[in-house]
Design a protein around this motif. Sequence first.
Motif, PDB file in Angstrom:
ATOM      1  N   ILE A  40       0.841  -1.194   0.000  1.00  0.00           N
ATOM      2  CA  ILE A  40       0.000   0.000   0.000  1.00  0.00           C
ATOM      3  C   ILE A  40       0.879   1.248   0.000  1.00  0.00           C
ATOM      4  CG2 ILE A  40      -1.747   1.297   1.299  1.00  0.00           C
ATOM      5  CD1 ILE A  40      -2.557  -1.383   2.603  1.00  0.00           C
ATOM      6  N   ASN A  41       0.556   2.227  -0.845  1.00  0.00           N
ATOM      7  CA  ASN A  41       1.191   3.535  -0.782  1.00  0.00           C
ATOM      8  C   ASN A  41       0.620   4.264   0.434  1.00  0.00           C
ATOM      9  OD1 ASN A  41       1.373   6.503  -1.202  1.00  0.00           O
ATOM     10  ND2 ASN A  41       2.393   5.921  -3.105  1.00  0.00           N
ATOM     11  N   ALA A  42       1.483   4.615   1.392  1.00  0.00           N
ATOM     12  CA  ALA A  42       1.016   5.195   2.648  1.00  0.00           C
ATOM     13  C   ALA A  42       0.460   6.608   2.481  1.00  0.00           C
ATOM     14  CB  ALA A  42       2.145   5.194   3.678  1.00  0.00           C
ATOM     15  N   ARG A  43       0.841   7.293   1.408  1.00  0.00           N
ATOM     16  CA  ARG A  43       0.302   8.636   1.182  1.00  0.00           C
ATOM     17  C   ARG A  43      -1.106   8.580   0.576  1.00  0.00           C
ATOM     18  NH1 ARG A  43       2.071  14.000   0.420  1.00  0.00           N
ATOM     19  NH2 ARG A  43       4.259  13.455   0.762  1.00  0.00           N
ATOM     20  N   SER A  44      -1.271   7.722  -0.427  1.00  0.00           N
ATOM     21  CA  SER A  44      -2.561   7.669  -1.120  1.00  0.00           C
ATOM     22  C   SER A  44      -3.528   6.654  -0.522  1.00  0.00           C
ATOM     23  CB  SER A  44      -2.332   7.328  -2.591  1.00  0.00           C
ATOM     24  OG  SER A  44      -1.829   5.998  -2.729  1.00  0.00           O
ATOM     25  N   ASN A  45      -3.001   5.747   0.319  1.00  0.00           N
ATOM     26  CA  ASN A  45      -3.796   4.636   0.864  1.00  0.00           C
ATOM     27  C   ASN A  45      -4.410   3.794  -0.250  1.00  0.00           C
ATOM     28  OD1 ASN A  45      -3.363   5.074   3.661  1.00  0.00           O
ATOM     29  ND2 ASN A  45      -4.838   6.760   3.635  1.00  0.00           N
ATOM     30  N   LYS A  46      -3.607   3.528  -1.283  1.00  0.00           N
ATOM     31  CA  LYS A  46      -4.017   2.678  -2.396  1.00  0.00           C
ATOM     32  C   LYS A  46      -3.074   1.475  -2.488  1.00  0.00           C
ATOM     33  CE  LYS A  46      -7.144   5.644  -3.906  1.00  0.00           C
ATOM     34  NZ  LYS A  46      -8.599   5.354  -3.806  1.00  0.00           N
ATOM     35  N   VAL A  47      -3.638   0.312  -2.831  1.00  0.00           N
ATOM     36  CA  VAL A  47      -2.813  -0.868  -3.074  1.00  0.00           C
ATOM     37  C   VAL A  47      -2.113  -0.694  -4.414  1.00  0.00           C
ATOM     38  CG1 VAL A  47      -2.806  -3.360  -3.473  1.00  0.00           C
ATOM     39  CG2 VAL A  47      -4.272  -2.396  -1.692  1.00  0.00           C
ATOM     40  N   ILE A  48      -0.781  -0.763  -4.411  1.00  0.00           N
ATOM     41  CA  ILE A  48      -0.014  -0.557  -5.640  1.00  0.00           C
ATOM     42  C   ILE A  48       0.610  -1.848  -6.163  1.00  0.00           C
ATOM     43  CG2 ILE A  48       0.448   1.867  -5.170  1.00  0.00           C
ATOM     44  CD1 ILE A  48       3.225   1.041  -4.172  1.00  0.00           C
ATOM     45  N   ALA A  49       0.580  -2.913  -5.354  1.00  0.00           N
ATOM     46  CA  ALA A  49       1.110  -4.199  -5.812  1.00  0.00           C
ATOM     47  C   ALA A  49       0.557  -5.309  -4.935  1.00  0.00           C
ATOM     48  CB  ALA A  49       2.636  -4.219  -5.767  1.00  0.00           C
ATOM     49  N   THR A  50       0.402  -6.478  -5.534  1.00  0.00           N
ATOM     50  CA  THR A  50       0.046  -7.695  -4.805  1.00  0.00           C
ATOM     51  C   THR A  50       1.071  -8.752  -5.180  1.00  0.00           C
ATOM     52  OG1 THR A  50      -2.302  -7.124  -4.834  1.00  0.00           O
ATOM     53  CG2 THR A  50      -1.726  -9.411  -4.352  1.00  0.00           C
ATOM     54  N   VAL A  51       1.801  -9.243  -4.172  1.00  0.00           N
ATOM     55  CA  VAL A  51       2.961 -10.102  -4.406  1.00  0.00           C
ATOM     56  C   VAL A  51       2.667 -11.518  -3.917  1.00  0.00           C
ATOM     57  CG1 VAL A  51       5.415 -10.424  -3.924  1.00  0.00           C
ATOM     58  CG2 VAL A  51       4.460  -8.100  -4.053  1.00  0.00           C
ATOM     59  N   PRO A  52       2.880 -12.544  -4.751  1.00  0.00           N
ATOM     60  CA  PRO A  52       2.744 -13.921  -4.261  1.00  0.00           C
ATOM     61  C   PRO A  52       3.755 -14.206  -3.151  1.00  0.00           C
ATOM     62  CG  PRO A  52       2.841 -13.865  -6.671  1.00  0.00           C
ATOM     63  CD  PRO A  52       3.220 -12.493  -6.184  1.00  0.00           C
ATOM     64  N   ALA A  53       3.297 -14.863  -2.091  1.00  0.00           N
ATOM     65  CA  ALA A  53       4.176 -15.248  -0.981  1.00  0.00           C
ATOM     66  C   ALA A  53       4.104 -16.756  -0.812  1.00  0.00           C
ATOM     67  CB  ALA A  53       3.751 -14.516   0.296  1.00  0.00           C
ATOM     68  N   GLY A  54       4.526 -17.252   0.337  1.00  0.00           N
ATOM     69  CA  GLY A  54       4.399 -18.666   0.618  1.00  0.00           C
ATOM     70  C   GLY A  54       2.995 -18.989   1.105  1.00  0.00           C
ATOM     71  N   THR A  55       2.827 -20.164   1.687  1.00  0.00           N
ATOM     72  CA  THR A  55       1.516 -20.598   2.155  1.00  0.00           C
ATOM     73  C   THR A  55       1.179 -19.959   3.499  1.00  0.00           C
ATOM     74  OG1 THR A  55       1.825 -22.721   1.047  1.00  0.00           O
ATOM     75  CG2 THR A  55       0.102 -22.608   2.718  1.00  0.00           C
ATOM     76  N   ALA A  56       0.020 -19.315   3.568  1.00  0.00           N
ATOM     77  CA  ALA A  56      -0.484 -18.703   4.801  1.00  0.00           C
ATOM     78  C   ALA A  56       0.509 -17.734   5.436  1.00  0.00           C
ATOM     79  CB  ALA A  56      -0.887 -19.769   5.803  1.00  0.00           C
TER      80      ALA A  56
END
Length: 345
Positions: free
Chosen positions: A69-85
Amino acid sequence: MHHPLGSRAGTIRARQTRKLRPALAIGATILLASCTKAAPVPTAAEAPAPSDSARVYVTNQLDDTLSVINARSNKVIATVPAGTAPEGVAVATDGKHVYVADNGSARVSVLDTRTNKIVKTVAVGKGPSGVALSPDGKRLYVTNGGSNSVSVIDTATYKVAATVKVGVSPVSVAVSRDGATAYVANAGSTKLSVINTGTNRVSRELPAGRSPVAVAISQDGKTAYVANETAQTVSVIGTGDGTLRTVRVGEGPFDVAVGPDGRTAYVAVLGPGNVAVLDSGGSRVSATVSVGPPGTDPFNLEVTKNALYVTNQGAGTVSVIDPGTRKVTATVTVGNSPYGVAVSP
């Protein structure tokens, strides 16, 4: 209804059937506390706005992703695959990397913040959930709820430098500001394990309430604040002499952090869907901030001079609260079952 060890201790089956309730293994995001005596908290007008480069990182437990999330705009700018849970998350002191505890993968993933890509993984114990950095950023402490241990990772080499046996079902860890001590909340007991970081051994235990699931330490290291989920309380513990005060905060306290003013502690309380604000002495709840109706499930939180960020696991959102006015200023939609939250420098 909570699992006997609290919401952090459910089974995979429970997690699948109750999608938006916290229920995989043992898990937590730990937020390191701040100060006991400092300047008053700035109002919204006085506090500088977040920079364009400031980021908020949120783990989405049921999506296996990390929202940026961009802390200034409060918008999600990326969604990154991670591991399980993915559960606990921490930002490196230089802001170049983010560390994510992948509970179901028994590993820590390392994100490069310039590319928003996972560049390294480190195998740890079973059910990793809580993460906390040493003040110099050279060591990452990871609670392994399924192994009753804490992994100590060297962040220069990405090797496990030590494995420390602690209490039953450790879920949360916080490191003192001087780096000499790490405090571990053991959800399967009523105790904190106190680790001497010089020797990587448990030096003693401190008392808490039933199912301690989160711990935060004051800047001077003299006070530990512990959220006791099934006891519905926060323990305010003198780290030197073990003195204990107990504050009732409501059903399902799940995380705790101390604000930059050093006078205020914030507690995410699942049942009523609010954040409880403890007074400067840590003796009572002086205010509550609603983030939604029951079922919103405020879960973990982190506070800066600009904002208090709260992951709402049931709602799939992050609430942004002004710590001066204690009002919700933004609600950000993220992934499924948001869990941990950390803010870049």
